[in-house]
Design a protein around this motif. Sequence first.
Motif, PDB file in Angstrom:
ATOM      1  N   HIS A  30     -14.430   5.273  -0.898  1.00  0.00           N
ATOM      2  CA  HIS A  30     -13.843   6.402  -0.167  1.00  0.00           C
ATOM      3  C   HIS A  30     -12.475   6.027   0.376  1.00  0.00           C
ATOM      4  O   HIS A  30     -11.515   6.817   0.279  1.00  0.00           O
ATOM      5  CB  HIS A  30     -14.772   6.811   0.977  1.00  0.00           C
ATOM      6  CG  HIS A  30     -14.219   7.910   1.838  1.00  0.00           C
ATOM      7  ND1 HIS A  30     -14.027   9.200   1.381  1.00  0.00           N
ATOM      8  CD2 HIS A  30     -13.780   7.910   3.131  1.00  0.00           C
ATOM      9  CE1 HIS A  30     -13.525   9.946   2.341  1.00  0.00           C
ATOM     10  NE2 HIS A  30     -13.354   9.183   3.421  1.00  0.00           N
ATOM     11  N   GLU A  31     -12.345   4.853   0.951  1.00  0.00           N
ATOM     12  CA  GLU A  31     -11.047   4.397   1.471  1.00  0.00           C
ATOM     13  C   GLU A  31     -10.027   4.270   0.348  1.00  0.00           C
ATOM     14  O   GLU A  31      -8.845   4.598   0.518  1.00  0.00           O
ATOM     15  CB  GLU A  31     -11.220   3.058   2.183  1.00  0.00           C
ATOM     16  CG  GLU A  31     -12.011   3.156   3.481  1.00  0.00           C
ATOM     17  CD  GLU A  31     -12.352   1.799   4.070  1.00  0.00           C
ATOM     18  OE1 GLU A  31     -12.585   1.713   5.292  1.00  0.00           O
ATOM     19  OE2 GLU A  31     -12.398   0.810   3.301  1.00  0.00           O
ATOM     20  N   GLU A  75     -22.322  10.619  -2.341  1.00  0.00           N
ATOM     21  CA  GLU A  75     -21.965  10.183  -0.985  1.00  0.00           C
ATOM     22  C   GLU A  75     -22.286   8.708  -0.784  1.00  0.00           C
ATOM     23  O   GLU A  75     -21.501   7.973  -0.177  1.00  0.00           O
ATOM     24  CB  GLU A  75     -22.722  11.035   0.042  1.00  0.00           C
ATOM     25  CG  GLU A  75     -22.237  12.475   0.111  1.00  0.00           C
ATOM     26  CD  GLU A  75     -22.875  13.241   1.252  1.00  0.00           C
ATOM     27  OE1 GLU A  75     -23.568  12.594   2.073  1.00  0.00           O
ATOM     28  OE2 GLU A  75     -22.693  14.462   1.335  1.00  0.00           O
ATOM     29  N   LEU A  78     -19.769   6.514  -2.682  1.00  0.00           N
ATOM     30  CA  LEU A  78     -18.452   6.411  -2.049  1.00  0.00           C
ATOM     31  C   LEU A  78     -18.413   5.360  -0.944  1.00  0.00           C
ATOM     32  O   LEU A  78     -17.336   4.906  -0.553  1.00  0.00           O
ATOM     33  CB  LEU A  78     -18.032   7.766  -1.485  1.00  0.00           C
ATOM     34  CG  LEU A  78     -17.688   8.847  -2.510  1.00  0.00           C
ATOM     35  CD1 LEU A  78     -17.472  10.188  -1.810  1.00  0.00           C
ATOM     36  CD2 LEU A  78     -16.441   8.466  -3.304  1.00  0.00           C
ATOM     37  N   LYS A  79     -19.575   4.977  -0.441  1.00  0.00           N
ATOM     38  CA  LYS A  79     -19.632   3.989   0.634  1.00  0.00           C
ATOM     39  C   LYS A  79     -19.656   2.549   0.117  1.00  0.00           C
ATOM     40  O   LYS A  79     -19.548   1.613   0.902  1.00  0.00           O
ATOM     41  CB  LYS A  79     -20.876   4.237   1.499  1.00  0.00           C
ATOM     42  CG  LYS A  79     -20.847   5.573   2.236  1.00  0.00           C
ATOM     43  CD  LYS A  79     -22.123   5.782   3.044  1.00  0.00           C
ATOM     44  CE  LYS A  79     -22.114   7.141   3.750  1.00  0.00           C
ATOM     45  NZ  LYS A  79     -23.362   7.375   4.516  1.00  0.00           N
ATOM     46  N   GLU A 228     -10.864  12.975  -6.977  1.00  0.00           N
ATOM     47  CA  GLU A 228     -12.275  12.710  -7.247  1.00  0.00           C
ATOM     48  C   GLU A 228     -13.031  13.923  -7.755  1.00  0.00           C
ATOM     49  O   GLU A 228     -14.111  13.791  -8.356  1.00  0.00           O
ATOM     50  CB  GLU A 228     -12.965  12.147  -5.999  1.00  0.00           C
ATOM     51  CG  GLU A 228     -13.135  13.120  -4.839  1.00  0.00           C
ATOM     52  CD  GLU A 228     -11.907  13.224  -3.956  1.00  0.00           C
ATOM     53  OE1 GLU A 228     -12.026  13.779  -2.846  1.00  0.00           O
ATOM     54  OE2 GLU A 228     -10.821  12.747  -4.379  1.00  0.00           O
TER      55      GLU A 228
END
Length: 261
Positions: A30-31, A75, A78-79, A228
């Motif tokens: 995500h970053e 989700e 993405l972490k 994305e």
Amino acid sequence: MAVNLLSHEVSDLCIGKPALRVLPISATIHEAILVLKQCGDTYISVWTSEAFAGKFCMVDILCYLCAEENISSPEAALKNSVSVLLSNETAALMGHVESHSRVIDALNLLLEGPRILWAPIQSTASHPKNPGSITGHSTMFCWLTQEDFARFFFNSIATFSPVADLSVSHLGLVRSTDVFTVHRHDPDLSFLPLISRALHEQTSVAVITHDRKLIGEISPSPLASCDESAAAALAALSAGDLMTYIDWRGSPPEAISEEDC
């Protein structure tokens, strides 16, 4: 004269090259997406405590998000750390060269296997906002690719006469084998491995009809400029529709029409 050209320093190839945008290997997917959107760079480099671990672009992220184990839970994906985007194959494609090294030495290193070399371009005072600086280091780096060497030599093409008078086919620059191809109606994720391979080989995937006529290509380069949300298109569209989607930079017409092959 050719000998003198090969004796130039690598720093001559680094002139005008942008400093690498660097993320620590602990950064999340995500970053990384946020950095890609903010900085406008195509590639982000990953740095460990000792050296570069690799680089990735939006294409790597899209392929990762579309993988079978991630597509149902984006989700959570993405972490994960950006380290999941790297591989031993990626590391093997990189090499390190000093700015004072000779061009011939750097070229020999490329011929040994690496596709990309990272080299220092300047030393400055460390600054947290400097995109090319690395925590604890004052040196900025850039990537040197095969294209950089080709550009350097083409600028002195007369040195290698009669190369300029030879045909492209005579020089063996066009390969008739190892061409990545997909049929325009091939479904969604079936051609995902080819896109990943094309990214590593710095080439494209040809889109053809049933009678093997070329109608276009799926290139990782424009795909890397998408965000994305393109993962959904990559997962759902056929090869032909994905080609159209990329051509329209993620904003295709309301209806994507296809001609019968």
